[in-house]
Every structure is written in structure tokens, then in C-alpha cells.
Design an enzyme around this catalytic site. Structure first.
Site, short mmCIF file in Angstrom:
data_model
loop_
_atom_site.label_atom_id
_atom_site.label_comp_id
_atom_site.label_asym_id
_atom_site.label_seq_id
_atom_site.Cartn_x
_atom_site.Cartn_y
_atom_site.Cartn_z
N SER A 129 0.83 -1.20 0.00
CA SER A 129 0.00 0.00 0.00
C SER A 129 0.86 1.24 0.00
CB SER A 129 -0.86 -0.02 1.26
OG SER A 129 -1.45 1.24 1.47
N TYR A 153 -1.79 -0.97 10.96
CA TYR A 153 -2.05 -1.53 9.62
C TYR A 153 -0.86 -1.27 8.70
CZ TYR A 153 -3.70 -1.72 4.81
OH TYR A 153 -3.80 -1.98 3.46
N LYS A 157 2.11 -3.84 6.77
CA LYS A 157 2.52 -3.85 5.36
C LYS A 157 4.05 -3.70 5.24
CE LYS A 157 -1.46 -4.44 3.47
NZ LYS A 157 -1.78 -5.72 2.85
P1 NAD Z 1 -11.17 -6.98 1.27
O1 NAD Z 1 -11.41 -6.98 2.73
O2 NAD Z 1 -12.31 -6.69 0.36
O3 NAD Z 1 -10.52 -8.37 0.81
C1 NAD Z 1 -9.67 -9.12 1.66
C2 NAD Z 1 -10.16 -10.56 1.63
O4 NAD Z 1 -9.30 -11.35 2.44
C3 NAD Z 1 -11.59 -10.73 2.17
O5 NAD Z 1 -12.35 -11.49 1.26
C4 NAD Z 1 -11.39 -11.48 3.49
O6 NAD Z 1 -12.47 -12.33 3.76
C5 NAD Z 1 -10.09 -12.22 3.24
N1 NAD Z 1 -9.30 -12.52 4.44
C6 NAD Z 1 -8.92 -11.66 5.42
N2 NAD Z 1 -8.18 -12.29 6.34
C7 NAD Z 1 -8.05 -13.58 5.92
C8 NAD Z 1 -7.38 -14.70 6.42
N3 NAD Z 1 -6.70 -14.66 7.56
N4 NAD Z 1 -7.46 -15.87 5.72
C9 NAD Z 1 -8.16 -15.93 4.57
N5 NAD Z 1 -8.82 -14.90 4.04
C10 NAD Z 1 -8.76 -13.72 4.70
O7 NAD Z 1 -9.96 -5.95 1.00
P2 NAD Z 1 -9.40 -5.38 -0.39
O8 NAD Z 1 -9.74 -3.94 -0.47
O9 NAD Z 1 -9.76 -6.28 -1.51
O10 NAD Z 1 -7.84 -5.48 -0.09
C11 NAD Z 1 -7.06 -6.57 -0.49
C12 NAD Z 1 -5.62 -6.35 -0.06
O11 NAD Z 1 -5.15 -5.12 -0.60
C13 NAD Z 1 -5.45 -6.24 1.45
O12 NAD Z 1 -4.24 -6.90 1.80
C14 NAD Z 1 -5.32 -4.76 1.68
O13 NAD Z 1 -4.56 -4.46 2.83
C15 NAD Z 1 -4.60 -4.32 0.43
N6 NAD Z 1 -4.83 -2.91 0.10
C16 NAD Z 1 -6.11 -2.45 -0.06
C17 NAD Z 1 -6.34 -1.10 -0.34
C18 NAD Z 1 -7.74 -0.55 -0.48
O14 NAD Z 1 -7.91 0.67 -0.44
N7 NAD Z 1 -8.76 -1.38 -0.67
C19 NAD Z 1 -5.24 -0.24 -0.49
C20 NAD Z 1 -3.95 -0.75 -0.34
C21 NAD Z 1 -3.75 -2.09 -0.06
#
Ligand code: NAD
Ligand code: UDP
Length: 345
Positions: A129, A153, A157
Site C-alpha cells: 500500500s 495496519y 505492510k
Molecule cells: P477486502 O477486505 O475486500 O478483501 C480481503 C479478503 O481477504 C476478504 O475477502 C477477506 O475475507 C479475506 N481474508 C482476510 N483475512 C483472511 C485470512 N486470515 N485468511 C483468509 N482470508 C482472509 O480488501 P481489499 O480492499 O480487496 O484489499 C485486499 C488487499 O489489498 C489487502 O491486503 C489490503 O490491505 C490491500 N490494500 C487495499 C487497499 C484498499 O484501499 N482497498 C489499499 C492498499 C492495499
């Protein structure tokens, strides 16, 4: 060109970014196996993906911290690469429940990498991120900008980025991509998959979308006294489909190389203020989005946007979708979601 279909294990593939990337991977000719514990997603997304691509992804309901399950997954499937999205992502919650964040994000990634090592699967694309840049010292943010974390958080990362770097240095054959996302928004143009926050949305766009549908009364704009053109916070919003394409490009890059540690920004290179986002959403939806200026949100930075040159140079990838498309697609999704929820009541 892929001759025989390669299989990508997508952790967190039922979530917002993972589901769109699953679609992009399938469309690029990969087979996808999703591992997700559904803690922040709905199993219905699998049918929606199948409707879009004509192919149901494989699905295992389970946790990335489950060592025995991981060994079983790698033993029973020929996995060529892993895309690792699974994790928790709410900044505020991470300060309230830091240990859950270290457990899910750091321990979860550790378990996954150890299982990959045992199974000799050494290609991983990791969801990092722009939060790892902390308070920007210069803009646009290049990948060499110093890293720091202002909340648990962000720290998770940073730790996983470091873990990947050390692992890569320790053993030949690892191909690692650390993708630093800016602000992903929007949804698939079909309106079948999108972002589905539980409870009150933390992020701007889902909140704005819910005000546009009338589910919430007004957007709270967190501060109008920043040193930005209109005083409100500026971010680099990127269409989730562009982000998904960036993952496919990163995987293709890893497949072409050996022993690669790739670190790239996935952003558009352009910043938009909160007020610009509200105006763009009003334009796309034809709805009024009332707002109120309130105090700054603790921990927020004034502005950030990506330097996109490295991603273009190495991956040949650039975001192409406009802000209007992001808002139109988010609006289509929000409306269809409203329909699903109403039908379910
Ligand atoms: P999201 O919550 O929609 O998707 C994450 C998925 O991981 C969910 O389906 C959840 O059920 C699953 N999950 C969580 N913990 C788990 C575990 N221990 N075992 C198995 N499954 C698990 O989030 P997103 O927005 O799709 O983000 C995906 C990744 O991208 C994350 O790592 C997040 O930190 C990173 N990210 C997101 C953003 C954003 O703005 N959305 C920005 C930067 C980085
Ligand atoms: N923001 C806001 N009201 C909200 C949510 C967010 O004014 O209800 C602002 C926030 O201060 C920031 C921008 O919108 O300037 C993007 O916030 P978001 O939480 O979506 O992303 P991040 O802060 O993680 O970049």
C-alpha cells in the site's frame, strides 16, 4: 502466450480487489483457485465472477494462518504462483485491535510464505500500500521514497515487505512483486462485483455512494484546511480494473524473470480532492451528495499521488480508466447492491 493453463492461488480472492483480479486473471488465461475465510466478503461473489467470465474459480474456504490447510492446498493442486490479498485493512480498527492485524497480516503472510517454501512455489505478488510511504516528503511518490508507518495496519505492510525482501535475498528462485496500491475505487462494469464494506464505510467513495443512494444523509469531509488547492485531502484514485490489470502485468513480468524483487506503485499519477470526488460522483450519478466540513481525521496526510513511470517502464502498464468511469461503475454497483439488499429483506 500461455500454452497450458497455469494456476494462481489467490488468497483473499472473494474480496474487493481479489475478485476483480480473479476476473482479470481468468480473462488472461489463468486458472484461479481462491483461498478466503470470508471474514470480509460473501461467497456469492463466486457466482458473480462465473457469470462475468463464464468460468467458476476454484474455491477453498479457509484461513491463511491454517498451516495444515495450506500444506493440503499446495499438495492437492499444482500452483504456479500466489497472489496474496488476504488480510485486514481498516486503519482505525488496526489501532483498536493491533494484535488481530499482526496476526492476520504478518503471521498470515508468514504461514503462507513458509507453506510456499515447503511446496517449492516461489512466485508471489503481494498487496502492499502507498501507506508505507508515511507522510510524503516529496511528490509524486517514487518507489525509493523513505518508508514509515503511522498506524499498526501500515506497519504490518512494512513488515511483510521486509519479510519478502529478506526471503528473496536468502534463497535463489524467488520471484516477488510488492505492489503499492494508491486508492482503488470503482467496480466491474457489469455491476456484479464491487466493494461491499460492512457497516459504516471507512473510505471516501463507498461513503459518497451511500449518500447518493440516500442510505446516509451527508458526507463528512475530514478537514478543509489542508495545504491543497481547495483545502481538502488529495488522493490518487485508481479504477479497481486498472489495478487488476496491473497485477496481471506484474505476474507476467515475474514469469519472464528469475530472482526478481519487483516493487512498483499502482496509481494513476493524478490527485483529486475530496470535493472534486464528490462533484464527480454527483455528475456520474445525477444525484446530489450533501456534505459537511468537519475536523481532520487523525493520522490523515494532506495529499499523495504516485509516480507511475517505474510501473510503465517495467510492466508496460498504465492506468487508463477515467475518474468518470470510476464513479459511473461505482454508482452502477451501488444501485445493484441496493436492489440485492432490498430483495433479501
Ligand atoms: P477486502 O477486505 O475486500 O478483501 C480481503 C479478503 O481477504 C476478504 O475477502 C477477506 O475475507 C479475506 N481474508 C482476510 N483475512 C483472511 C485470512 N486470515 N485468511 C483468509 N482470508 C482472509 O480488501 P481489499 O480492499 O480487496 O484489499 C485486499 C488487499 O489489498 C489487502 O491486503 C489490503 O490491505 C490491500 N490494500 C487495499 C487497499 C484498499 O484501499 N482497498 C489499499 C492498499 C492495499
Ligand atoms: N475522507 C473524508 N470523509 C470520509 C472518508 C474519507 O473526507 O468519510 C477523506 C480523507 O480524509 C482523505 C480522502 O477522503 O483525504 C480519502 O480517504 P480514504 O479513507 O478513502 O483513503 P486513505 O485516507 O486511506 O487514502
Amino acid at each position: 502466450m500461455i500454452t497450458e493453463k497455469e494456476t494462481v492461488l489467490v488468497t483473499g480472492g472473494a474480496g474487493f480487489i481479489g475478485s476483480h483480479t480473479t476476473v482479470a486473471l481468468q480473462e488472461a488465461g489463468y486458472r484461479v483457485l481462491i483461498l478466503d475465510n470470508l471474514c470480509n466478503s460473501d461467497v456469492a461473489v463466486l457466482d458473480a465472477i462465473a457469470e462475468i467470465t463464464g468460468e467458476a474459480p476454484g474455491f477453498i474456504e479457509g484461513d491463511i494462518r491454517d498451516r495444515a490447510l495450506l500444506d493440503e492446498v499446495f499438495a492437492n493442486h499444482r500452483i504456479d504462483a500466489v497472489m496474496h490479498f488476504a488480510g485486514l485493512k481498516a486503519v482505525g480498527e488496526s489501532s483498536a485491535e493491533p494484535l488481530s492485524y499482526y496476526d492476520n497480516n504478518v503471521n498470515g503472510s508468514l504461514q503462507l510464505l513458509q507453506a510456499m517454501q515447503r511446496a517449492s512455489v516461489r512466485t508471489i505478488v503481494f498487496s502492499s500500500s502507498a501507506t508505507v510511504y508515511g507522510e510524503p516528503q516529496s511528490l509524486p511518490l517514487t518507489e525509493s521514497h523513505p518508508r514509515s508507518a503511522t498506524n499498526p495496519y501500515g506497519h504490518t505492510k512494512l513488515v511483510v515487505e521486509e519479510m519478502l525482501e529478506s526471503l528473496h535475498a536468502s534463497e535463489a528462485g524467488w520471484r516477488v512483486a510488492r505492489l503499492r496500491y494508491f486508492n482503488p475505487i470503482g467496480a466491474h462494469g457489469s455491476g456484479r462485483i464491487g466493494e461491499a464494506p460492512q457497516g459504516t464505510p471507512n473510505n471516501l467513495l463507498p461513503y459518497v455512494a451511500q449518500v447518493a443512494t440516500g442510505r446516509r444523509t451527508e458526507v463528512q469531509v475530514f478537514g478543509a484546511d489542508y495545504d491543497t488547492p481547495d483545502g481538502t485531502g488529495v488522493r490518487d484514485y485508481i479504477h479497481v480494473l486498472d489495478l487488476a490489470d496491473g497485477h496481471v502485468a506484474a505476474l507476467a513480468y515475474c514469469r519472464r524473470t528469475h530472482n526478481e524483487l519487483l516493487t512498483v506503485n499502482l496509481g494513476t499519477g493524478k490527485g483529486h480532492s475530496v470535493l472534486e470526488m464528490i462533484a464527480a460522483f454527483e455528475q456520474a450519478s445525477g444525484k446530489q451528495v450533501p456534505y459537511k466540513i468537519v475536523a481532520r481525521r487523525p493520522g490523515d496526510i494532506a495529499q499523495c499521488w504516485a509516480d507511475t513511470e517505474k510501473a510503465y517502464r517495467l510492466l508496460g502498464w498504465r492506468a487508463s480508466r477515467t475518474l468518470s468511469e470510476m464513479c459511473e461503475d461505482a454508482w452502477r454497483w451501488e444501485q445493484s447492491r441496493g436492489g440485492v439488499e432490498a430483495a433479501g429483506k
